[in-house]
Design an enzyme around this catalytic site. Sequence first.
Site, mmCIF file in Angstrom:
data_model
loop_
_atom_site.group_PDB
_atom_site.id
_atom_site.type_symbol
_atom_site.label_atom_id
_atom_site.label_comp_id
_atom_site.label_asym_id
_atom_site.label_seq_id
_atom_site.Cartn_x
_atom_site.Cartn_y
_atom_site.Cartn_z
ATOM 1 N N CYS A 195 49.409 60.732 36.337
ATOM 2 C CA CYS A 195 49.783 62.127 36.043
ATOM 3 C C CYS A 195 50.389 62.251 34.646
ATOM 4 O O CYS A 195 50.156 63.233 33.937
ATOM 5 C CB CYS A 195 50.792 62.636 37.070
ATOM 6 S SG CYS A 195 50.207 62.563 38.761
HETATM 7 C C1 BEZ Z 1 49.687 58.505 39.485
HETATM 8 O O1 BEZ Z 1 49.797 59.620 39.005
HETATM 9 O O2 BEZ Z 1 49.736 57.520 38.807
HETATM 10 C C2 BEZ Z 1 49.482 58.325 40.971
HETATM 11 C C3 BEZ Z 1 50.004 59.243 41.851
HETATM 12 C C4 BEZ Z 1 49.811 59.041 43.206
HETATM 13 C C5 BEZ Z 1 49.070 57.951 43.656
HETATM 14 C C6 BEZ Z 1 48.522 57.057 42.748
HETATM 15 C C7 BEZ Z 1 48.727 57.253 41.384
#
Ligand code: BEZ
Length: 212
Positions: free
Chosen positions: A45
């Site tokens: 994110c």
């Molecule tokens: C991420 O944004 O890195 C992420 C969020 C939830 C699960 C896996 C990755």
Amino acid sequence: MAIRLGDIAPDFTAETTEGTIRFHEWLGSSWGVLFSHPADFTPVCTTELGLTAKLKDEFAKRNTKVIAVSVDPLQSHKEWIKDINETQNTVVNFPIIADADKSVANLYDMIHPNANETFTVRSVFIIGPDKKVKLTITYPASTGRNFLEILRVLDSLQLTANYSVATPANWEQGQDVVIVPAVKDEDIAAKFPKGYTKVKPYLRITPQPNLG
Ligand code: BEZ
């Protein structure tokens, strides 16, 4: 209920990192991209929001406003933005909705309980100036989105809206497009002065009409 193409994008009022936003009013006559991310302070994110900030001029060129949402509270978003700015070498320049009560997430069916009961998946909605949903895509939490694809779809949608053309597989800016079936052969000359090639009665190819 799932949101389908052609539906009016549900309106809402929400707290965001740029103040309270009434969604339809905030969109005004612009195109919009509403996208969810699973949680603040997560690696994928962080890269997505940083890249979106860097693409500000590209979205602006397309008269498109961008807004992100996750189910974290406002103070968390504000703290996380500092990390995004620092690590992605940018300045977050679009609002992030603080959807702690999940009202926007539920309105847009962004929580898929069999994937994760708590967090939103990576949903993308493109909304036209008529407030209708033009595209929905859903990615898993573990896959960062391709924002160049989102820009590409915006280009395609805007060509269709303005010129009665559609874009073929893997189309990119500058390549030939196809004339939509609703345009009759006899109307093509007036509408497409650059000419066209009729490969089949239903497959009529013309240069991209909005280029010099
Ligand atoms: C991420 O944004 O890195 C992420 C969020 C939830 C699960 C896996 C990755």
